[in-house]
Scaffold this motif. Sequence first.
Motif, PDB file in Angstrom:
ATOM      1  N   ASP B 114      -1.731  30.671  37.904  1.00 37.55           N
ATOM      2  CA  ASP B 114      -0.746  31.275  38.787  1.00 37.55           C
ATOM      3  C   ASP B 114       0.494  31.688  38.005  1.00 37.55           C
ATOM      4  OD1 ASP B 114      -2.361  31.091  40.929  1.00 37.55           O
ATOM      5  OD2 ASP B 114      -1.390  29.341  41.835  1.00 37.55           O
ATOM      6  N   GLN B 116       0.590  32.760  35.094  1.00 34.93           N
ATOM      7  CA  GLN B 116       0.263  34.018  34.421  1.00 34.93           C
ATOM      8  C   GLN B 116       0.469  35.206  35.356  1.00 34.93           C
ATOM      9  OE1 GLN B 116       0.190  32.677  31.290  1.00 34.93           O
ATOM     10  NE2 GLN B 116      -1.306  34.274  30.840  1.00 34.93           N
ATOM     11  N   ILE B 117      -0.009  35.011  36.574  1.00 33.18           N
ATOM     12  CA  ILE B 117       0.118  36.082  37.564  1.00 33.18           C
ATOM     13  C   ILE B 117       1.591  36.398  37.800  1.00 33.18           C
ATOM     14  CG2 ILE B 117      -0.218  36.663  39.986  1.00 33.18           C
ATOM     15  CD1 ILE B 117      -2.753  34.981  39.930  1.00 33.18           C
ATOM     16  N   ALA B 120       3.259  38.132  35.000  1.00 31.49           N
ATOM     17  CA  ALA B 120       2.894  39.553  34.985  1.00 31.49           C
ATOM     18  C   ALA B 120       3.707  40.322  36.025  1.00 31.49           C
ATOM     19  CB  ALA B 120       1.397  39.705  35.255  1.00 31.49           C
ATOM     20  N   ALA B 121       3.950  39.664  37.139  1.00 31.66           N
ATOM     21  CA  ALA B 121       4.653  40.351  38.223  1.00 31.66           C
ATOM     22  C   ALA B 121       6.113  40.604  37.909  1.00 31.66           C
ATOM     23  CB  ALA B 121       4.535  39.533  39.505  1.00 31.66           C
ATOM     24  N   SER B 123       7.482  40.694  34.716  1.00 34.15           N
ATOM     25  CA  SER B 123       7.739  41.118  33.337  1.00 34.15           C
ATOM     26  C   SER B 123       8.533  42.419  33.322  1.00 34.15           C
ATOM     27  CB  SER B 123       6.410  41.318  32.613  1.00 34.15           C
ATOM     28  OG  SER B 123       5.737  42.439  33.152  1.00 34.15           O
ATOM     29  N   GLY B 125       7.797  44.872  31.709  1.00 32.97           N
ATOM     30  CA  GLY B 125       6.809  45.939  31.779  1.00 32.97           C
ATOM     31  C   GLY B 125       6.533  46.351  33.209  1.00 32.97           C
ATOM     32  N   ALA B 126       6.380  45.359  34.060  1.00 33.60           N
ATOM     33  CA  ALA B 126       6.085  45.661  35.457  1.00 33.60           C
ATOM     34  C   ALA B 126       7.283  46.320  36.139  1.00 33.60           C
ATOM     35  CB  ALA B 126       5.699  44.386  36.192  1.00 33.60           C
ATOM     36  N   LEU B 127       8.452  46.046  35.607  1.00 36.52           N
ATOM     37  CA  LEU B 127       9.674  46.542  36.256  1.00 36.52           C
ATOM     38  C   LEU B 127      10.324  47.690  35.489  1.00 36.52           C
ATOM     39  CD1 LEU B 127      11.194  43.067  37.217  1.00 36.52           C
ATOM     40  CD2 LEU B 127       9.802  44.590  38.620  1.00 36.52           C
ATOM     41  N   ILE B 142      11.763  39.119  43.539  1.00 36.49           N
ATOM     42  CA  ILE B 142      10.304  38.938  43.483  1.00 36.49           C
ATOM     43  C   ILE B 142       9.978  37.463  43.247  1.00 36.49           C
ATOM     44  CG2 ILE B 142       8.208  39.509  42.198  1.00 36.49           C
ATOM     45  CD1 ILE B 142       9.489  42.181  41.490  1.00 36.49           C
ATOM     46  N   ASN B 145      10.616  35.417  46.294  1.00 30.31           N
ATOM     47  CA  ASN B 145       9.602  35.732  47.301  1.00 30.31           C
ATOM     48  C   ASN B 145       8.299  35.013  47.025  1.00 30.31           C
ATOM     49  OD1 ASN B 145       9.064  37.895  49.576  1.00 30.31           O
ATOM     50  ND2 ASN B 145      11.046  38.309  48.622  1.00 30.31           N
ATOM     51  N   ILE B 146       7.907  35.040  45.764  1.00 29.64           N
ATOM     52  CA  ILE B 146       6.651  34.380  45.408  1.00 29.64           C
ATOM     53  C   ILE B 146       6.766  32.880  45.652  1.00 29.64           C
ATOM     54  CG2 ILE B 146       5.137  33.787  43.488  1.00 29.64           C
ATOM     55  CD1 ILE B 146       5.719  36.510  42.301  1.00 29.64           C
ATOM     56  N   SER B 149       6.565  32.016  49.163  1.00 28.64           N
ATOM     57  CA  SER B 149       5.210  32.156  49.705  1.00 28.64           C
ATOM     58  C   SER B 149       4.349  30.955  49.332  1.00 28.64           C
ATOM     59  CB  SER B 149       4.555  33.441  49.199  1.00 28.64           C
ATOM     60  OG  SER B 149       3.953  33.236  47.951  1.00 28.64           O
ATOM     61  N   MET B 150       4.728  30.306  48.242  1.00 29.15           N
ATOM     62  CA  MET B 150       3.902  29.192  47.795  1.00 29.15           C
ATOM     63  C   MET B 150       4.193  27.891  48.527  1.00 29.15           C
ATOM     64  SD  MET B 150       3.593  29.842  43.753  1.00 29.15           S
ATOM     65  CE  MET B 150       2.069  28.933  43.575  1.00 29.15           C
TER      66      MET B 150
END
Lengths: 152, 152
Positions: B114, B116-117, B120-121, B123, B125-127, B142, B145-146, B149-150
């Motif tokens: 998790d 890792q996910i 990635a979200a 990073s 790079g993603a932004l 983000i 939010n994550i 959610s957990m």
Amino acid sequence: MARLSDVIEDFIKALLKETDTGIEIQRNELATYFKCVPSQINYVIGTRFTAEKGYFVESKRGGGGYISIKSVSIKKPYEYLMHIILSMGDEISQQSAEIYLNNFVDYNIITKEDSQIIKAAISNGALRKVDSEKRDMVRVDIFKNIMMSMIV
Amino acid sequence: MARLSDVIEDFIKALLKETDTGIEIQRNELATYFKCVPSQINYVIGTRFTAEKGYFVESKRGGGGYISIKSVSIKKPYEYLMHIILSMGDEISQQSAEIYLNNFVDYNIITKEDSQIIKAAISNGALRKVDSEKRDMVRVDIFKNIMMSMIV
DNA sequence: TATAATAAGGTCAGAGATAGTCAAAGGAAG
DNA sequence: CTTCCTTTGACTATCTCTGACCTTATTATA
């Protein structure tokens, strides 16, 4: 004459080909079907469906017992996900992304829990500070990044 | 044949998901519902809802008796995570976020997968499409939010 | 109160249902 | 004929389900 073990091996491989999620068999049932002793099923699995050969086998005894076999290559839905990622455009709405995610869950590519995490990451709420005209672009970037991280 | 015990297990887990405070069941009632002997309920609880698996079970006999089951694995991280979330500022760098995540993994609050996910979200790079001066603000959104959610 | 009745839940051993192990016998290939 | 793979079956291990019997808490009654 082909050896029975080879026939059983082919049979199991054919079953595996028909599903993306791995199979679950009943040892006694299979043995009855092939008119052999149950332990021959163990023999086939022990010699043909090893971890070394890319299979993951689990089993359970007792009532409702089973033997489950998964092809590890199935575990890497690399091509499928790669295809999805590449075919995704430059932007994606929250709604579309969630449809993708629900499909991934249905196809057992990701767990429901992971889909929750990802949904949280790409929700409009999480991206509220991003200019609304850029939001779908940012979302697709996050989405692709996550997906890429999962296939490595 | 699907095992009744698994069905009962799923049923109880579904009940648990619907509440944050744990559930209270009637052994005989459940047994009647599933058309099994009462002791099978004990069997299910004894094999599936152990302390090791993160459940806390209490019961009481006699009139007004009950069996209560609480999932302990949810409660503790809740407060810790909530505290972290609330103490987090309006922005966070990729580096700081990763330090948090590594801690979460160390403390067994999330799995390495998790983390890792999530990495990635959030990073850079993603932004990359987010204006760089806004990026840390979006990242923290983000991230929060994550995390939110957990704990649900 | 003290006691009996009632209403829960608990325990445990045994039956039934599967799967696993291992060694010996059987066969095919060289 | 030797070696290696296959087949067999007796014995073992594990999981599920059931029921008889036990313990505890509450409620009704003498």
